[in-house]
Structures are given as structure tokens and as C-alpha cells.
Design a protein around this motif. Structure first.
Motif, PDB file in Angstrom:
ATOM      1  N   THR A  26       0.759  -1.415   0.069  1.00  0.00           N
ATOM      2  CA  THR A  26       0.027   0.027  -0.083  1.00  0.00           C
ATOM      3  C   THR A  26       0.863   1.218   0.080  1.00  0.00           C
ATOM      4  OG1 THR A  26      -0.148  -0.028   2.450  1.00  0.00           O
ATOM      5  CG2 THR A  26      -1.897  -1.051   1.069  1.00  0.00           C
ATOM      6  N   LYS A  27       2.131   1.353   0.467  1.00  0.00           N
ATOM      7  CA  LYS A  27       2.739   2.392   0.594  1.00  0.00           C
ATOM      8  C   LYS A  27       3.989   2.711  -0.359  1.00  0.00           C
ATOM      9  CE  LYS A  27       2.321   3.763   5.445  1.00  0.00           C
ATOM     10  NZ  LYS A  27       3.044   4.689   6.753  1.00  0.00           N
ATOM     11  N   LEU A  28       4.492   1.356  -0.687  1.00  0.00           N
ATOM     12  CA  LEU A  28       5.517   1.175  -1.559  1.00  0.00           C
ATOM     13  C   LEU A  28       5.159   0.952  -3.076  1.00  0.00           C
ATOM     14  CD1 LEU A  28       8.138  -0.121   0.695  1.00  0.00           C
ATOM     15  CD2 LEU A  28       7.669   2.554   0.327  1.00  0.00           C
ATOM     16  N   GLY A  29       3.888   0.435  -3.083  1.00  0.00           N
ATOM     17  CA  GLY A  29       3.460  -0.019  -4.425  1.00  0.00           C
ATOM     18  C   GLY A  29       4.077  -1.197  -5.100  1.00  0.00           C
ATOM     19  N   LYS A  39       9.935 -17.054   2.625  1.00  0.00           N
ATOM     20  CA  LYS A  39      10.568 -18.286   2.892  1.00  0.00           C
ATOM     21  C   LYS A  39      11.872 -18.084   3.435  1.00  0.00           C
ATOM     22  CE  LYS A  39       7.974 -20.579   0.108  1.00  0.00           C
ATOM     23  NZ  LYS A  39       7.153 -21.915   0.777  1.00  0.00           N
ATOM     24  N   GLU A  40      11.840 -16.696   3.892  1.00  0.00           N
ATOM     25  CA  GLU A  40      13.301 -16.139   4.840  1.00  0.00           C
ATOM     26  C   GLU A  40      12.858 -15.681   6.091  1.00  0.00           C
ATOM     27  OE1 GLU A  40      16.333 -16.327   3.838  1.00  0.00           O
ATOM     28  OE2 GLU A  40      16.349 -17.020   1.910  1.00  0.00           O
ATOM     29  N   PHE A  41      13.399 -15.592   7.170  1.00  0.00           N
ATOM     30  CA  PHE A  41      13.327 -14.766   8.352  1.00  0.00           C
ATOM     31  C   PHE A  41      12.790 -13.664   8.212  1.00  0.00           C
ATOM     32  CE2 PHE A  41      14.385 -13.195  12.438  1.00  0.00           C
ATOM     33  CZ  PHE A  41      13.284 -13.501  13.454  1.00  0.00           C
ATOM     34  N   ASN A  42      13.627 -12.716   7.331  1.00  0.00           N
ATOM     35  CA  ASN A  42      13.461 -11.325   7.086  1.00  0.00           C
ATOM     36  C   ASN A  42      12.713 -11.154   5.755  1.00  0.00           C
ATOM     37  OD1 ASN A  42      15.440 -10.434   9.168  1.00  0.00           O
ATOM     38  ND2 ASN A  42      17.177 -11.467   8.003  1.00  0.00           N
ATOM     39  N   PRO A  43      11.415 -10.713   5.930  1.00  0.00           N
ATOM     40  CA  PRO A  43      10.487 -10.754   4.944  1.00  0.00           C
ATOM     41  C   PRO A  43      11.030  -9.749   3.936  1.00  0.00           C
ATOM     42  CG  PRO A  43       9.580  -9.604   6.789  1.00  0.00           C
ATOM     43  CD  PRO A  43      10.796 -10.193   7.370  1.00  0.00           C
ATOM     44  N   GLU A  44      11.777  -8.846   4.077  1.00  0.00           N
ATOM     45  CA  GLU A  44      12.216  -7.901   3.117  1.00  0.00           C
ATOM     46  C   GLU A  44      12.759  -8.310   2.000  1.00  0.00           C
ATOM     47  OE1 GLU A  44      15.437  -7.096   6.357  1.00  0.00           O
ATOM     48  OE2 GLU A  44      13.208  -7.776   6.263  1.00  0.00           O
ATOM     49  N   TYR A  45      13.356  -9.552   2.102  1.00  0.00           N
ATOM     50  CA  TYR A  45      13.981 -10.518   1.239  1.00  0.00           C
ATOM     51  C   TYR A  45      13.084 -11.101   0.249  1.00  0.00           C
ATOM     52  CZ  TYR A  45      18.243 -10.122   4.000  1.00  0.00           C
ATOM     53  OH  TYR A  45      19.175  -9.655   4.874  1.00  0.00           O
ATOM     54  N   MET A  46      11.828 -10.889   0.399  1.00  0.00           N
ATOM     55  CA  MET A  46      10.815 -11.022  -0.568  1.00  0.00           C
ATOM     56  C   MET A  46      10.913 -10.305  -1.818  1.00  0.00           C
ATOM     57  SD  MET A  46       9.155 -13.877   0.350  1.00  0.00           S
ATOM     58  CE  MET A  46       7.716 -13.737  -0.842  1.00  0.00           C
ATOM     59  N   HIS A  51      14.606  -2.538  -3.150  1.00  0.00           N
ATOM     60  CA  HIS A  51      13.415  -2.253  -2.405  1.00  0.00           C
ATOM     61  C   HIS A  51      13.627  -2.706  -0.863  1.00  0.00           C
ATOM     62  CE1 HIS A  51      11.375  -1.065  -6.009  1.00  0.00           C
ATOM     63  NE2 HIS A  51      11.420  -2.325  -6.360  1.00  0.00           N
ATOM     64  N   GLN A  52      14.641  -3.438  -0.629  1.00  0.00           N
ATOM     65  CA  GLN A  52      14.726  -4.142   0.688  1.00  0.00           C
ATOM     66  C   GLN A  52      14.906  -3.147   1.979  1.00  0.00           C
ATOM     67  OE1 GLN A  52      17.681  -7.281   0.335  1.00  0.00           O
ATOM     68  NE2 GLN A  52      16.546  -8.523  -0.994  1.00  0.00           N
ATOM     69  N   ALA A  54      13.851  -0.199   1.995  1.00  0.00           N
ATOM     70  CA  ALA A  54      12.423   0.735   2.239  1.00  0.00           C
ATOM     71  C   ALA A  54      11.522   0.037   2.860  1.00  0.00           C
ATOM     72  CB  ALA A  54      12.072   1.131   0.916  1.00  0.00           C
ATOM     73  N   VAL A  55      11.656  -1.471   2.567  1.00  0.00           N
ATOM     74  CA  VAL A  55      10.683  -2.211   3.332  1.00  0.00           C
ATOM     75  C   VAL A  55      10.905  -2.532   4.701  1.00  0.00           C
ATOM     76  CG1 VAL A  55       9.681  -4.681   3.235  1.00  0.00           C
ATOM     77  CG2 VAL A  55      10.080  -3.499   1.241  1.00  0.00           C
ATOM     78  N   ASP A  56      12.200  -2.867   5.090  1.00  0.00           N
ATOM     79  CA  ASP A  56      12.251  -2.926   6.321  1.00  0.00           C
ATOM     80  C   ASP A  56      12.314  -1.535   7.136  1.00  0.00           C
ATOM     81  OD1 ASP A  56      13.987  -4.455   8.517  1.00  0.00           O
ATOM     82  OD2 ASP A  56      15.387  -2.770   8.368  1.00  0.00           O
ATOM     83  N   ALA A  57      12.427  -0.666   6.567  1.00  0.00           N
ATOM     84  CA  ALA A  57      12.286   0.593   7.331  1.00  0.00           C
ATOM     85  C   ALA A  57      10.603   1.067   7.783  1.00  0.00           C
ATOM     86  CB  ALA A  57      12.730   2.107   6.329  1.00  0.00           C
ATOM     87  N   LEU A  58       9.997   0.346   7.081  1.00  0.00           N
ATOM     88  CA  LEU A  58       8.410   0.382   7.462  1.00  0.00           C
ATOM     89  C   LEU A  58       8.320  -0.053   8.776  1.00  0.00           C
ATOM     90  CD1 LEU A  58       6.865  -1.159   4.161  1.00  0.00           C
ATOM     91  CD2 LEU A  58       6.779   1.174   4.762  1.00  0.00           C
ATOM     92  N   SER A  59       9.080  -0.799   9.362  1.00  0.00           N
ATOM     93  CA  SER A  59       8.820  -1.213  10.863  1.00  0.00           C
ATOM     94  C   SER A  59       9.259  -0.363  11.817  1.00  0.00           C
ATOM     95  CB  SER A  59       9.370  -2.604  11.051  1.00  0.00           C
ATOM     96  OG  SER A  59      11.010  -2.738  10.878  1.00  0.00           O
ATOM     97  N   ASN A  60       9.994   0.577  11.489  1.00  0.00           N
ATOM     98  CA  ASN A  60      10.447   1.665  12.147  1.00  0.00           C
ATOM     99  C   ASN A  60       9.533   2.968  12.408  1.00  0.00           C
ATOM    100  OD1 ASN A  60      13.056   0.223  12.658  1.00  0.00           O
ATOM    101  ND2 ASN A  60      13.810   1.276  10.634  1.00  0.00           N
ATOM    102  N   GLU A  61       8.370   2.815  11.713  1.00  0.00           N
ATOM    103  CA  GLU A  61       7.481   3.990  11.814  1.00  0.00           C
ATOM    104  C   GLU A  61       6.638   3.976  12.894  1.00  0.00           C
ATOM    105  OE1 GLU A  61       5.065   3.817   8.059  1.00  0.00           O
ATOM    106  OE2 GLU A  61       7.056   4.408   6.773  1.00  0.00           O
TER     107      GLU A  61
END
Length: 218
Positions: A26-29, A39-46, A51-52, A54-61
Motif C-alpha cells: 500500500t505504501k511502496l506499491g 521463505k526467509e526470516f527477514n520478509p524484506e528479502y521477498m 527495495h529491501q 525501504a521495506v525494512d524501514a516500514l517497521s521503524n515507523e
């Protein structure tokens, strides 16, 4: 408290992956993935490498942890588990690792508020916030992380809350919250039977499996 169940939060009690994947869409399109596809413990690796971060930074908001959805069946089952464990001289305590304050100064506060809202004040007031779970004493840790290791050799038994990214590691697995008793009770069957028989256990005796009297777990 002689028998302690430690509960991780993200990926065990609340659905971290569902929220971050939704926000990435919704935020990054970015493409919308289902949590079961991770399939990875860190979901940003999807996502593609570009983009990784930016995705990880979403959890800092601010608000990220406040609005995590509960894992299906978690709230009811965790309260059921606590009733059972308390009856056996024990306790269920949330043990969760916070984000570094320099990255997310809201994380710890939001996690505690989440526990009070979705579970109850006892869970919030008793929660252990630690970036190193090997320092925490307990009987069992229910955690989705494939391997939990750090400063010390832990005294607790590690039980996986099942996800695709922790398959094949030969640890006990809770595949869904309503089935928790099929894993935890058989693992510590001798202890629970002993607790039921005696009702006079010396406090502190049953913190880790190596501290059971001979014949209880060995």
C-alpha cells in the motif's frame, strides 16, 4: 514460579509479516505477498534488493507495532495455556526483542500496549523486553526464529512456532495455536504429572530441564 513458558511476540503472538507485506504494497506499491509465501526470516528479502531497505524501514515507523494483527488463534490459546501452566505452578511470560531505540523509539511502548489491549495487563506488566533471549531463564521458549543464539547457552528448550522459514531444523514445532498442547504437554509430561502428584515443589527447581530431579525429564 517453577515452570516458565517464554513467548516471542513477532511471528508467534502477532503477525509481523502480514503487516509489513501489506504496507509494502500500500505504501511502496510493491507486489502483495501472503505471509505463508515468506521463505526467509527477514520478509524484506521477498523483494528485489533495491527495495529491501525501504521495506525494512516500514517497521521503524510510529504505529507499526501498535497495529500488528494477532496470529490466528493466539489470543484464546495463550490464555488457555496460561491457565494450564499456572495450575502446574508455572507462568507464561512474553519475551520479545525490541527494535534498537535509535531506529524505532516507539517499539517497546507499542509492544506493551499491544499486550495490554489484546491479552491483558498481566501480560504487559510481566513482559520481558530483551535483545538477547539467551540471558533469560525459562523452561521453554516458543519462537519463530530458526536459531536463537547469543551470549550464553540457553537453559530453555526452543520450540518453533511453525513458518516456512524455520522448517527442517529438527526442533519441536507448534503448527497452529490451537494445537499448542499437543507439543508442550508431551515434551514436559513427566514434569506436569510430578507437579500434579506433589503440589509441593521447591520454588526454582524447574526452571530449566537440566534442573529437574533425576527421573523427571531424563
Amino acid at each position: 514460579m517453577d515452570f516458565i513458558v517464554l513467548l516471542d511476540m513477532d511471528g508467534v503472538v502477532c503477525d509481523y509479516n502480514a503487516r509489513i507485506l501489506e504496507l509494502a504494497h500500500t505504501k511502496l506499491g510493491l507486489p502483495l505477498f501472503h505471509p505463508e509465501e515468506v521463505k526467509e526470516f527477514n520478509p524484506e528479502y521477498m523483494f528485489e534488493e533495491e527495495h529491501q531497505k525501504a521495506v525494512d524501514a516500514l517497521s521503524n515507523e510510529e504505529g507499526f507495532y501498535a497495529y500488528l494483527p494477532p496470529i490466528v488463534g493466539a489470543v484464546e490459546s495463550i490464555k488457555e495455556m496460561r491457565r494450564f501452566i499456572r495450575d502446574k505452578f508455572g507462568e507464561v511470560i512474553v519475551c520479545t526483542a525490541p527494535k534498537k531505540p535509535s531506529k524505532n523509539p516507539f517499539c517497546t511502548k507499542e509492544k506493551l500496549e499491544w499486550l495490554a489491549k489484546h491479552l491483558d495487563d498481566d501480560f504487559a506488566n510481566n513482559a520481558i523486553i530483551s535483545r538477547d533471549k539467551t540471558l533469560i531463564r525459562g523452561s521453554v521458549l516458543i519462537d519463530d526464529k530458526p536459531v536463537v543464539s547469543s551470549a550464553l547457552t540457553p537453559v530453555w528448550e526452543h520450540v518453533h512456532f511453525a513458518h516456512a522459514y524455520n522448517e527442517g531444523l529438527y526442533l519441536p514445532r507448534i503448527t497452529s495455536w490451537p494445537t499448542w498442547h499437543k507439543v508442550i504437554i508431551p515434551m514436559f509430561k513427566d514434569y506436569f504429572e510430578y507437579a500434579e502428584r506433589t503440589r509441593e515443589i521447591t520454588p526454582g527447581t524447574f526452571v530449566g530441564s537440566d534442573r529437574f530431579p533425576r527421573g523427571i525429564l531424563h
